[in-house]
Design an enzyme around this catalytic site. Structure first.
Site, PDB file in Angstrom:
ATOM      1  CD  GLU A 103      -9.213  -2.922  -3.422  1.00 60.25           C
ATOM      2  OE1 GLU A 103      -8.252  -3.404  -2.803  1.00 60.25           O
ATOM      3  OE2 GLU A 103      -9.163  -2.657  -4.626  1.00 60.25           O
ATOM      4  CG  ASP A 104      -5.004  -3.686  -0.475  1.00 61.21           C
ATOM      5  OD1 ASP A 104      -5.773  -3.132  -1.307  1.00 61.21           O
ATOM      6  OD2 ASP A 104      -3.879  -4.092  -0.788  1.00 61.21           O
ATOM      7  CG  ASP A 107      -3.072   5.685  -4.277  1.00 60.23           C
ATOM      8  OD1 ASP A 107      -3.117   6.782  -3.702  1.00 60.23           O
ATOM      9  OD2 ASP A 107      -2.098   5.350  -4.972  1.00 60.23           O
ATOM     10  CG  PHE A 156       4.519   2.738  -1.049  1.00 61.18           C
ATOM     11  CD1 PHE A 156       3.653   2.457  -2.090  1.00 61.18           C
ATOM     12  CD2 PHE A 156       5.267   1.714  -0.493  1.00 61.18           C
ATOM     13  CE1 PHE A 156       3.534   1.156  -2.572  1.00 61.18           C
ATOM     14  CE2 PHE A 156       5.155   0.414  -0.971  1.00 61.18           C
ATOM     15  CZ  PHE A 156       4.285   0.141  -2.011  1.00 61.18           C
ATOM     16  NE  ARG A 169       1.434  -9.891  -1.316  1.00 64.55           N
ATOM     17  CZ  ARG A 169       0.828  -8.967  -2.067  1.00 64.55           C
ATOM     18  NH1 ARG A 169      -0.081  -8.187  -1.547  1.00 64.55           N
ATOM     19  NH2 ARG A 169       1.141  -8.827  -3.338  1.00 64.55           N
TER      20      ARG A 169
HETATM   21  P1  IMP Z   1      -5.983   2.936  -7.018  1.00 64.19           P
HETATM   22  O1  IMP Z   1      -6.621   2.327  -8.241  1.00 64.19           O
HETATM   23  O2  IMP Z   1      -5.059   4.059  -7.366  1.00 64.19           O
HETATM   24  O3  IMP Z   1      -6.951   3.306  -5.937  1.00 64.19           O
HETATM   25  O4  IMP Z   1      -4.959   1.872  -6.480  1.00 64.19           O
HETATM   26  C1  IMP Z   1      -5.302   0.761  -5.779  1.00 64.19           C
HETATM   27  C2  IMP Z   1      -4.138  -0.223  -5.778  1.00 64.19           C
HETATM   28  O5  IMP Z   1      -2.852   0.419  -5.804  1.00 64.19           O
HETATM   29  C3  IMP Z   1      -4.186  -0.996  -4.490  1.00 64.19           C
HETATM   30  O6  IMP Z   1      -5.047  -2.109  -4.601  1.00 64.19           O
HETATM   31  C4  IMP Z   1      -2.734  -1.366  -4.295  1.00 64.19           C
HETATM   32  O7  IMP Z   1      -2.435  -2.551  -5.021  1.00 64.19           O
HETATM   33  C5  IMP Z   1      -1.951  -0.232  -4.908  1.00 64.19           C
HETATM   34  N1  IMP Z   1      -1.495   0.740  -3.883  1.00 64.19           N
HETATM   35  C6  IMP Z   1      -1.854   2.035  -3.788  1.00 64.19           C
HETATM   36  N2  IMP Z   1      -1.255   2.627  -2.743  1.00 64.19           N
HETATM   37  C7  IMP Z   1      -0.474   1.663  -2.162  1.00 64.19           C
HETATM   38  C8  IMP Z   1       0.394   1.667  -1.006  1.00 64.19           C
HETATM   39  O8  IMP Z   1       0.605   2.677  -0.310  1.00 64.19           O
HETATM   40  N3  IMP Z   1       0.982   0.479  -0.706  1.00 64.19           N
HETATM   41  C9  IMP Z   1       0.798  -0.663  -1.431  1.00 64.19           C
HETATM   42  N4  IMP Z   1      -0.004  -0.689  -2.522  1.00 64.19           N
HETATM   43  C10 IMP Z   1      -0.646   0.453  -2.879  1.00 64.19           C
END
Ligand code: IMP
Length: 185
Positions: A103-104, A107, A156, A169
């Site tokens: 994963e990148d 959050d 962010f 990206r």
């Molecule tokens: P989660 O389900 O809240 O953990 O969110 C995961 C997804 O939210 C990631 O795969 C990203 O697509 C997006 N996301 C969350 N934080 C960021 C950020 O700081 N920058 C860009 N995308 C984010």
């Protein structure tokens, strides 16, 4: 301080290309040790993780296979997360395989928890997660990724695969929103 502009926002350099590459060299050794003697399948979550996956895999020494998935999500009043998710595009058979999801960013943890549950339900031998970035203060569901590049504050970020409205990206480093334009907290 190096600044960039994407759409209507300004971002400033937060994690440099050198810091990313040096951390990947270290964390990949942990992954090599963990999977020593095992066959590994990397499942890369598009779009954001394509860049870190390309760099990470070149440090891995167990000849991993690679597969790609996407997660689609839409709003719903029915789920506590506010979103219902669907995993798309998994071509590999994960049954009895050791799977490392790449994963990148993690959050809230809803996406990573959903993906780990989905792949576990397909009878994988083991399922772990690598995430380049992790915002521990925002975690609401599940646990921390097994392998983490950088823990970051709940701000962010863009670059190195991550986007702001599909831009940014290609950046070699990771950039965060200027403080006065902070939106995520
Ligand atoms: P989660 O389900 O809240 O953990 O969110 C995961 C997804 O939210 C990631 O795969 C990203 O697509 C997006 N996301 C969350 N934080 C960021 C950020 O700081 N920058 C860009 N995308 C984010």
């Amino acid at each position: 301080m190096q600044q960039i502009h994407l759409h209507d926002k300004s971002f400033y350099l937060y994690i440099t290309e050198n810091q990313i590459q040096s951390r990947l060299a270290t964390v990949s050794q942990e992954i090599n040790q963990h999977y020593e003697g095992k066959e590994l399948l990397l499942v890369v979550v598009l779009k954001g993780a394509f860049m870190v996956a390309a760099d990470l895999i070149r440090h891995l020494n167990m000849n991993p296979e690679v597969s790609f998935i996407r997660v689609s999500s839409y709003q719903s009043d029915l789920k506590s997360s506010g979103k219902v998710r669907e995993m798309l595009g998994l071509k590999a058979d994960v049954a009895d395989r050791h799977v490392l999801i790449v994963e990148d960013i993690v959050d809230t943890g809803f996406t990573s928890t959903f993906l780990m549950d989905e792949i576990r339900s397909k009878s994988a031998a083991s399922v772990n997660m690598f995430s380049l970035l992790f915002k521990p203060k925002n975690l609401k569901k599940g646990v921390a990724p097994d392998f983490v590049g950088f823990e970051i504050p709940p701000e962010f970020v863009v670059g190195y695969g991550l986007d702001y409205a599909e831009k940014g990206r290609e950046l070699r480093g990771i950039y965060r929103l200027k403080d006065e334009e902070k939106e995520f907290e």
